[in-house]
Scaffold this active site. Sequence first.
Site, PDB file in Angstrom:
ATOM      1  N   LYS A  52       0.367   2.258  -2.680  1.00 18.47           N
ATOM      2  CA  LYS A  52      -0.535   2.063  -1.546  1.00 18.47           C
ATOM      3  C   LYS A  52      -0.028   0.868  -0.739  1.00 18.47           C
ATOM      4  CE  LYS A  52      -5.305   1.163  -0.286  1.00 18.47           C
ATOM      5  NZ  LYS A  52      -6.697   1.031  -0.737  1.00 18.47           N
TER       6      LYS A  52
ATOM      7  N   LYS B 236      -0.003   6.489  -0.208  1.00 16.90           N
ATOM      8  CA  LYS B 236      -0.937   6.236   0.876  1.00 16.90           C
ATOM      9  C   LYS B 236      -0.457   5.066   1.734  1.00 16.90           C
ATOM     10  CE  LYS B 236      -5.661   4.755   1.529  1.00 16.90           C
ATOM     11  NZ  LYS B 236      -6.836   4.215   0.901  1.00 16.90           N
TER      12      LYS B 236
HETATM   13  C1  PBG Z   1     -10.011   0.687  -0.614  1.00 21.34           C
HETATM   14  C2  PBG Z   1      -9.620   1.823   0.261  1.00 21.34           C
HETATM   15  C3  PBG Z   1      -9.200   1.769   1.598  1.00 21.34           C
HETATM   16  C4  PBG Z   1      -8.972   3.089   1.996  1.00 21.34           C
HETATM   17  C5  PBG Z   1      -9.261   3.905   0.903  1.00 21.34           C
HETATM   18  N1  PBG Z   1      -9.634   3.102  -0.158  1.00 21.34           N
HETATM   19  C6  PBG Z   1      -9.130   0.624   2.517  1.00 21.34           C
HETATM   20  C7  PBG Z   1      -8.086  -0.397   2.403  1.00 21.34           C
HETATM   21  O1  PBG Z   1      -7.281  -0.428   1.494  1.00 21.34           O
HETATM   22  O2  PBG Z   1      -8.105  -1.267   3.271  1.00 21.34           O
HETATM   23  C8  PBG Z   1      -8.499   3.496   3.345  1.00 21.34           C
HETATM   24  C9  PBG Z   1      -8.710   4.928   3.711  1.00 21.34           C
HETATM   25  C10 PBG Z   1      -8.506   5.215   5.147  1.00 21.34           C
HETATM   26  O3  PBG Z   1      -8.040   4.363   5.925  1.00 21.34           O
HETATM   27  O4  PBG Z   1      -8.800   6.358   5.539  1.00 21.34           O
HETATM   28  N2  PBG Z   1     -11.278   0.928  -1.209  1.00 21.34           N
END
Ligand code: PBG
Length: 325
Positions: free
Chosen positions: A197, A249
Amino acid sequence: MSFPQHRPRRLRTTPAMRRLASETKVAPSDLILPVFIREDLSEPKPITSMPGVVQHTTASLILAARDAVALGLGGIMLFGIPAVRDAQGSAGTDPFGVLNKAIRDVRAAVGDELVIMSDLCLDEFTDHGHCGVLDANGVVDNDATLEIYAKMAVAQAAAGAHVVAPSGMMDGQVAVIREALDDAGYTSVSVLAYAAKYASAFYGPFREAVDSQLQGDRRSYQMDPGNRREALHEVELDLAEGADIVMVKPAMSYLDILADVAAMSPVPVAAYQISGEYAMIEAAAANGWINRRGAIEESVLGIKRAGADMILTYWAAELAGWLRD
Ligand code: PBG
């Protein structure tokens, strides 16, 4: 006379021929719908930067879950937005907290007909908006956060989640969660690990979607967008810790990472087409600058082609409807 050695255009002559020759197909069961449930809401609240996406009430969430079943979606991913936040993110471990309650409600409504997944992270629950708790210097404390994640995992499993999805990028999170689930008897609950991520600018609209309190950024725990080799290291660690599914992601700016992970992963690979990816296409389409349906279909097809076995996308329900047409 000179002529091409082979004429690939022969397989592009008719729609039927193109369908037969197509290498990649997206099915509704590949798709996972991310949804937001907000505490103390009397009607669904639109998210300005994600046109068409709302913060749900319990009633509208249940309708969305039933719709997902009817459309044959693969799953639903729940995010909770609590009314009250604190430094420890207590609402995340509270069995009656907004997310745990939503898991219970959705499970009661759809049972095992849909895979119910829950975001396992603290950012929605903390008053500082970070994915973990902070130490005395204001730095996210990895190991103190793991203890809370373990409790969250058990609370989510107890509420009825089939899959818990740790998204906080703490080191060791999968191992701690797996052990906590097993110790509590939830050996059948799966872990979808947000393995690679990245610290992405494309999360912008999500921050509005969850009313995030974050000041600053997440670069001390999410990955550097320039790092490719490190993604494989993160995936290997999560696999060794017991991940059942690994995720990359965001998706569209990270298709090389997705292809790398798909080539080496012995377990299914997920990709998350995130809020900013959704917002970009919606905004261009709203301006008449792009063909909306074509761009949506192509973007998801590209993610599948790159190697995703399953795709989280805010268009999951709409796409599944088109696939059925
Ligand atoms: C963290 C989380 C995020 C997203 C999913 N889980 C936010 C981040 O890491 O800032 C982002 C999903 C999206 O942007 O559609 N709980």
